[in-house]
Structure formats: structure tokens, C-alpha cells
Design a protein around this motif. Sequence first.
Motif, short mmCIF file in Angstrom:
data_model
loop_
_atom_site.label_atom_id
_atom_site.label_comp_id
_atom_site.label_asym_id
_atom_site.label_seq_id
_atom_site.Cartn_x
_atom_site.Cartn_y
_atom_site.Cartn_z
N ASN A 295 3.23 6.26 -3.90
CA ASN A 295 2.48 5.00 -3.76
C ASN A 295 1.09 5.13 -4.35
O ASN A 295 0.57 4.21 -4.96
CB ASN A 295 2.35 4.60 -2.29
CG ASN A 295 3.61 3.99 -1.72
OD1 ASN A 295 4.52 3.62 -2.43
ND2 ASN A 295 3.66 3.89 -0.40
N ASN A 296 0.47 6.28 -4.11
CA ASN A 296 -0.93 6.47 -4.46
C ASN A 296 -1.08 7.42 -5.64
O ASN A 296 -1.16 8.63 -5.47
CB ASN A 296 -1.70 7.04 -3.27
CG ASN A 296 -1.53 6.20 -2.04
OD1 ASN A 296 -1.56 4.98 -2.11
ND2 ASN A 296 -1.32 6.84 -0.90
N TYR A 297 -1.13 6.87 -6.85
CA TYR A 297 -1.32 7.70 -8.03
C TYR A 297 -2.78 8.12 -8.12
O TYR A 297 -3.68 7.36 -7.77
CB TYR A 297 -0.92 6.94 -9.29
CG TYR A 297 0.57 6.88 -9.47
CD1 TYR A 297 1.26 7.91 -10.11
CD2 TYR A 297 1.31 5.80 -8.99
CE1 TYR A 297 2.62 7.86 -10.26
CE2 TYR A 297 2.68 5.74 -9.15
CZ TYR A 297 3.33 6.78 -9.79
OH TYR A 297 4.68 6.73 -9.94
N THR A 298 -3.01 9.34 -8.59
CA THR A 298 -4.39 9.83 -8.70
C THR A 298 -5.10 9.23 -9.91
O THR A 298 -6.31 9.19 -9.96
CB THR A 298 -4.41 11.37 -8.81
OG1 THR A 298 -3.60 11.77 -9.92
CG2 THR A 298 -3.89 12.00 -7.53
N SER A 299 -4.34 8.76 -10.89
CA SER A 299 -4.93 8.15 -12.07
C SER A 299 -5.23 6.68 -11.80
O SER A 299 -4.45 5.98 -11.17
CB SER A 299 -3.96 8.27 -13.25
OG SER A 299 -4.41 7.49 -14.32
N SER A 300 -6.34 6.22 -12.29
CA SER A 300 -6.69 4.81 -12.10
C SER A 300 -5.89 3.90 -13.02
O SER A 300 -5.98 2.68 -12.94
CB SER A 300 -8.19 4.61 -12.34
OG SER A 300 -8.51 4.99 -13.67
N THR A 301 -5.09 4.50 -13.90
CA THR A 301 -4.26 3.73 -14.82
C THR A 301 -3.16 2.99 -14.07
O THR A 301 -2.74 1.91 -14.45
CB THR A 301 -3.60 4.67 -15.85
OG1 THR A 301 -4.61 5.47 -16.45
CG2 THR A 301 -2.89 3.89 -16.93
N TRP A 302 -2.68 3.58 -12.97
CA TRP A 302 -1.59 2.99 -12.20
C TRP A 302 -2.12 2.33 -10.94
O TRP A 302 -2.95 2.91 -10.24
CB TRP A 302 -0.58 4.08 -11.81
CG TRP A 302 0.13 4.64 -12.99
CD1 TRP A 302 -0.26 5.71 -13.74
CD2 TRP A 302 1.33 4.15 -13.56
NE1 TRP A 302 0.63 5.92 -14.74
CE2 TRP A 302 1.63 4.97 -14.66
CE3 TRP A 302 2.18 3.11 -13.27
CZ2 TRP A 302 2.75 4.78 -15.45
CZ3 TRP A 302 3.30 2.92 -14.06
CH2 TRP A 302 3.57 3.75 -15.14
N PRO A 303 -1.65 1.16 -10.62
CA PRO A 303 -2.09 0.52 -9.38
C PRO A 303 -1.42 1.18 -8.17
O PRO A 303 -0.41 1.87 -8.30
CB PRO A 303 -1.58 -0.92 -9.54
CG PRO A 303 -0.38 -0.80 -10.42
CD PRO A 303 -0.70 0.34 -11.37
N VAL A 304 -1.99 0.97 -7.01
CA VAL A 304 -1.38 1.46 -5.77
C VAL A 304 -0.10 0.65 -5.55
O VAL A 304 -0.09 -0.57 -5.66
CB VAL A 304 -2.34 1.29 -4.58
CG1 VAL A 304 -1.66 1.64 -3.28
CG2 VAL A 304 -3.58 2.16 -4.79
N LEU A 305 0.98 1.35 -5.27
CA LEU A 305 2.26 0.69 -5.03
C LEU A 305 2.49 0.52 -3.54
O LEU A 305 1.93 1.25 -2.72
CB LEU A 305 3.39 1.50 -5.65
CG LEU A 305 3.27 1.75 -7.15
CD1 LEU A 305 4.41 2.65 -7.64
CD2 LEU A 305 3.27 0.44 -7.91
N ASN A 306 3.31 -0.43 -3.17
CA ASN A 306 3.56 -0.70 -1.76
C ASN A 306 4.84 -0.08 -1.23
O ASN A 306 4.93 0.22 -0.04
CB ASN A 306 3.59 -2.21 -1.51
CG ASN A 306 2.27 -2.86 -1.81
OD1 ASN A 306 1.22 -2.30 -1.51
ND2 ASN A 306 2.30 -4.03 -2.41
N ASN A 307 5.86 0.07 -2.07
CA ASN A 307 7.17 0.41 -1.54
C ASN A 307 7.80 1.69 -2.08
O ASN A 307 8.92 2.01 -1.70
CB ASN A 307 8.14 -0.74 -1.81
CG ASN A 307 7.76 -1.98 -1.05
OD1 ASN A 307 7.37 -1.91 0.11
ND2 ASN A 307 7.82 -3.12 -1.71
N ALA A 308 7.14 2.42 -2.94
CA ALA A 308 7.78 3.60 -3.54
C ALA A 308 8.16 4.64 -2.49
O ALA A 308 9.27 5.18 -2.51
CB ALA A 308 6.86 4.21 -4.59
N VAL A 309 7.27 4.93 -1.56
CA VAL A 309 7.56 5.91 -0.51
C VAL A 309 8.66 5.40 0.40
O VAL A 309 9.62 6.12 0.72
CB VAL A 309 6.28 6.26 0.29
CG1 VAL A 309 6.62 7.06 1.53
CG2 VAL A 309 5.30 7.02 -0.60
#
Length: 82
Positions: free
Chosen positions: A37-51
Motif C-alpha cells: 500500500n505504502n510505496y517509498t517512492s513519491s512516484t506511486w500514490p498510496v494504495l488502499n487495497n493492495a495489502v
Amino acid sequence: MNQNISLKKFIIDRKNTDGSVYNPADAKNYLLVIGINNYTSSTWPVLNNAVADAEAVRDVLTTKYSFDSSDVTILLNEEATR
């Protein structure tokens, strides 16, 4: 060109490493599930459902498809950074 036909037939007889006949029903399955959900790169937005989706896939495969939970590896968020 001259209406020549070539036919080759292959029969694959799969064996285990000990030489016994391979039976896919007896095969051992391993499962690797990754959810971030929480990528360290600012290129990717925070996701809600991946986990949640990764955990749901793990749950379905271990309960309905006979994956042994000891053969399951799940990597979530920071565990899957590399």
C-alpha cells in the motif's frame, strides 16, 4: 510449396528427480504473495487495497485450494521493498 507435409509427434514422460513417475496431484505448492500500500517512492500514490487483496488471496488459496500455510510467504509494505 510442393504440398509436402511433415508431422512430428512428441511424447513427454515427466519423471521426478528420483526417477519415479511424476503425478501433479502429489506436487507440493509454494505461494509468495506481495501487497504494498505504502510505496517509498513519491512516484506511486498510496494504495488502499493492495495489502487487503494480498491477504485475501492468501486466505482463499490456503482454505479452498489446499496450500499448506507453512509453505506460504506473504510480504506486506516495507517487507517487500526490494
